[in-house]
Design an enzyme around this catalytic site. Structure first.
Site, short mmCIF file in Angstrom:
data_model
loop_
_atom_site.label_atom_id
_atom_site.label_comp_id
_atom_site.label_asym_id
_atom_site.label_seq_id
_atom_site.Cartn_x
_atom_site.Cartn_y
_atom_site.Cartn_z
N TYR A 53 4.50 -6.10 19.91
CA TYR A 53 4.06 -4.70 19.81
C TYR A 53 4.10 -4.07 21.19
O TYR A 53 3.13 -4.05 21.94
CB TYR A 53 2.65 -4.61 19.20
CG TYR A 53 2.60 -5.02 17.74
CD1 TYR A 53 3.77 -5.19 16.99
CD2 TYR A 53 1.39 -5.24 17.09
CE1 TYR A 53 3.73 -5.58 15.66
CE2 TYR A 53 1.35 -5.63 15.76
CZ TYR A 53 2.52 -5.81 15.06
OH TYR A 53 2.47 -6.20 13.74
N HIS A 128 5.56 -14.70 12.99
CA HIS A 128 5.79 -13.30 12.62
C HIS A 128 6.80 -13.12 11.48
O HIS A 128 6.55 -12.35 10.54
CB HIS A 128 6.24 -12.52 13.86
CG HIS A 128 5.89 -11.07 13.84
ND1 HIS A 128 5.61 -10.35 14.97
CD2 HIS A 128 5.76 -10.18 12.82
CE1 HIS A 128 5.34 -9.10 14.65
NE2 HIS A 128 5.42 -8.98 13.35
N SER A 208 0.85 -2.71 6.84
CA SER A 208 1.13 -1.32 6.40
C SER A 208 0.41 -1.05 5.08
O SER A 208 1.01 -0.60 4.11
CB SER A 208 2.63 -1.05 6.27
OG SER A 208 3.25 -1.01 7.53
N PRO A 209 -0.92 -1.29 5.03
CA PRO A 209 -1.65 -1.15 3.76
C PRO A 209 -1.73 0.28 3.26
O PRO A 209 -2.04 0.51 2.09
CB PRO A 209 -3.04 -1.69 4.10
CG PRO A 209 -3.18 -1.45 5.57
CD PRO A 209 -1.81 -1.67 6.14
N LEU A 210 -1.43 1.24 4.15
CA LEU A 210 -1.46 2.66 3.73
C LEU A 210 -0.04 3.21 3.58
O LEU A 210 0.13 4.41 3.35
CB LEU A 210 -2.24 3.49 4.76
CG LEU A 210 -3.72 3.10 4.91
CD1 LEU A 210 -4.37 3.82 6.10
CD2 LEU A 210 -4.49 3.39 3.62
N GLY A 211 0.95 2.35 3.73
CA GLY A 211 2.33 2.81 3.57
C GLY A 211 3.11 2.89 4.86
O GLY A 211 4.31 3.14 4.86
N GLY A 212 2.43 2.70 6.00
CA GLY A 212 3.12 2.63 7.28
C GLY A 212 2.90 3.83 8.17
O GLY A 212 2.47 4.90 7.72
N ALA A 216 1.24 7.21 6.15
CA ALA A 216 -0.11 6.98 5.64
C ALA A 216 -0.82 8.28 5.26
O ALA A 216 -1.63 8.31 4.34
CB ALA A 216 -0.94 6.22 6.68
N GLY A 217 -0.49 9.35 5.97
CA GLY A 217 -1.18 10.62 5.74
C GLY A 217 -0.94 11.20 4.36
O GLY A 217 -1.80 11.91 3.82
N1 LIG Z 1 3.53 -8.69 10.09
C1 LIG Z 1 4.38 -7.70 10.18
O1 LIG Z 1 5.61 -7.86 10.12
C2 LIG Z 1 3.82 -6.32 10.38
C3 LIG Z 1 4.65 -5.20 10.24
C4 LIG Z 1 4.07 -3.94 10.39
C5 LIG Z 1 2.72 -3.82 10.68
N2 LIG Z 1 1.94 -4.93 10.86
C6 LIG Z 1 0.51 -4.85 11.16
O2 LIG Z 1 -0.13 -4.11 10.15
C7 LIG Z 1 -0.86 -3.03 10.74
C8 LIG Z 1 -0.92 -1.86 9.80
O3 LIG Z 1 0.37 -1.40 9.50
P1 LIG Z 1 0.94 -0.02 10.07
O4 LIG Z 1 0.19 0.37 11.25
O5 LIG Z 1 2.41 -0.21 10.16
O6 LIG Z 1 0.76 0.97 8.84
P2 LIG Z 1 -0.51 1.59 8.06
O7 LIG Z 1 -1.74 0.86 8.41
O8 LIG Z 1 -0.12 1.67 6.65
O9 LIG Z 1 -0.52 3.05 8.64
C9 LIG Z 1 -0.86 3.28 9.98
C10 LIG Z 1 -1.09 4.75 10.20
O10 LIG Z 1 -2.04 5.20 9.30
C11 LIG Z 1 -2.81 6.21 9.87
N3 LIG Z 1 -4.16 6.04 9.31
C12 LIG Z 1 -4.95 4.95 9.41
N4 LIG Z 1 -6.09 5.13 8.73
C13 LIG Z 1 -6.03 6.37 8.20
C14 LIG Z 1 -6.90 7.14 7.39
N5 LIG Z 1 -8.07 6.63 6.98
N6 LIG Z 1 -6.52 8.38 7.03
C15 LIG Z 1 -5.32 8.89 7.43
N7 LIG Z 1 -4.43 8.20 8.19
C16 LIG Z 1 -4.80 6.95 8.58
C17 LIG Z 1 -2.81 5.98 11.36
O11 LIG Z 1 -2.69 7.23 12.00
P3 LIG Z 1 -3.01 7.47 13.54
O12 LIG Z 1 -1.98 6.66 14.29
O13 LIG Z 1 -2.84 8.93 13.70
O14 LIG Z 1 -4.40 6.95 13.80
C18 LIG Z 1 -1.64 5.04 11.57
O15 LIG Z 1 -0.62 5.58 12.37
C19 LIG Z 1 -0.08 -2.76 12.03
O16 LIG Z 1 -0.81 -1.96 12.91
C20 LIG Z 1 0.19 -4.15 12.48
O17 LIG Z 1 -0.96 -4.71 13.09
C21 LIG Z 1 2.49 -6.17 10.68
#
Ligand SMILES: NC(=O)c1ccc[n+]([C@@H]2O[C@H](COP(=O)([O-])OP(=O)(O)OC[C@H]3O[C@@H](n4cnc5c(N)ncnc54)[C@H](OP(=O)(O)O)[C@@H]3O)[C@@H](O)[C@H]2O)c1
Length: 289
Positions: A53, A128, A208-212, A216-217
């Site tokens: 990251y 990973h 990416s539990p909110l779609g990425g 996510a918004g």
């Molecule tokens: N293992 C893997 O291959 C892999 C791949 C991808 C991700 N990950 C891990 O999974 C984590 C989560 O995935 P992600 O970050 O890709 O996607 P995500 O959690 O689905 O979405 C992240 C985005 O959601 C927004 N958000 C968070 N909470 C919110 C809420 N309550 N209301 C509105 N918007 C909200 C954030 O906005 P703001 O930035 O504006 O705060 C952030 O940019 C990563 O951070 C990483 O640690 C792992």
């Protein structure tokens, strides 16, 4: 705060994903530190990161070092927070992602991560992503050695299918603690892996539990049932998504990413939300998509 077991640890049911604080579109350090501190204030005790990251070549571990600085500034004790990192992905430049599952590299990378995180060992270390050039058992075998040597306290895998989960569990001698796969209303195809983890007693960590990032918004606009439940309760659609994921099993620990305090404060509150049977019924068709 809902608490869940992850191996020998108990963590808040919602973790913080660190990726948005270190990749494309990342904020300045002050906002990142404020985001991590907001998560800790809200009771978050699991922070997910990875050595990959980062944005530019040559800054591997950007997110790990950031989290380590934030924890020191907060005065967090090592036992208060479980930092889960990963190796096996690399970012050679131009925004690209590559994999390296060579066992010797993985063992070197784990030691480098442990050093950046400021301790002798890593709380939870995850492989990973499978490297098609390296037998899966060989890559996971490096994690067995890291466990034996005390470089990592717990071992997990990521982006693994059901066969790979069973293989990793075997190679690790039953010491597989967690599986981190993509899972959200927009991506339900890893539901089989989620169910297998329940059967094996292994934590399932939706990424990416909110779609990425960047998507996510608008999860409520894309998945109306979540918005309906949210409107009826007067909460955010993102909270309903996370509460739904938590309701899929006591072993599920979502890690919503954030780069601003307000996002993680809203997400962390989902740990307190228990959806009713009627609400879960409305959301159930999501898994059929
Ligand atoms: N293992 C893997 O291959 C892999 C791949 C991808 C991700 N990950 C891990 O999974 C984590 C989560 O995935 P992600 O970050 O890709 O996607 P995500 O959690 O689905 O979405 C992240 C985005 O959601 C927004 N958000 C968070 N909470 C919110 C809420 N309550 N209301 C509105 N918007 C909200 C954030 O906005 P703001 O930035 O504006 O705060 C952030 O940019 C990563 O951070 C990483 O640690 C792992």
């Amino acid at each position: 705060m809902d608490q869940r077991a992850l191996g020998k640890r108990t963590v808040g049911a919602i973790g913080l994903g660190g990726m948005p604080m270190s990749v494309e579109g990342r904020p300045d350090e002050a906002r990142s530190i404020a985001t991590i501190h907001a998560a800790l204030d809200a009771g978050v005790t699991l922070i997910d990161t990875a050595d990959a990251y980062h944005l530019h070549p040559g800054e591997a571990g950007h997110n790990e070092a950031l989290i380590a600085r934030a924890l020191v500034a907060y005065g967090a004790r090592r036992d208060d927070v479980l930092v889960a990192t990963k190796s096996g992905h690399v970012r050679p430049g131009d925004g690209t992602w590559a994999v390296n599952g060579d066992p010797a590299y993985l063992k070197y990378a784990a030691r480098a991560s442990a050093q950046r995180l400021g301790g002798d060992s890593i709380g939870l270390h995850q492989f990973h992503r499978p490297d098609p050039r390296v037998p899966y058992a060989d890559s996971v075998g490096a994690f067995a050695e890291l466990l034996d040597d005390g470089v990592i306290a717990m071992a997990g895998i990521s982006n693994a299918n059901v066969d790979q989960i069973r293989e990793a569990h075997h190679v690790l001698g039953g010491r597989l603690t967690s599986v981190q796969n993509q899972f959200s209303p927009a991506f339900v195809s890893s539901y089989d892996e989620l169910q297998l983890c329940a059967e094996l007693g292994v934590a399932f960590i939706p990424w990416s539990p909110l779609g990425g990032i960047g998507k996510a918004g608008d999860v409520g606009t894309r998945f109306h049932a979540f918005q309906h439940v949210a409107d009826a309760r007067g909460i955010s659609a993102q909270q309903v998504v996370l509460a739904w994921e938590l309701a899929l099993g006591d072993h599920v620990i979502p890690i919503p990413g954030a780069s601003r305090p307000s996002s993680i404060l809203d997400s962390a509150a989902a740990a307190e939300i228990e959806l009713t049977a009627e609400e879960l019924e409305q959301l159930a068709p999501t898994l059929d998509a």
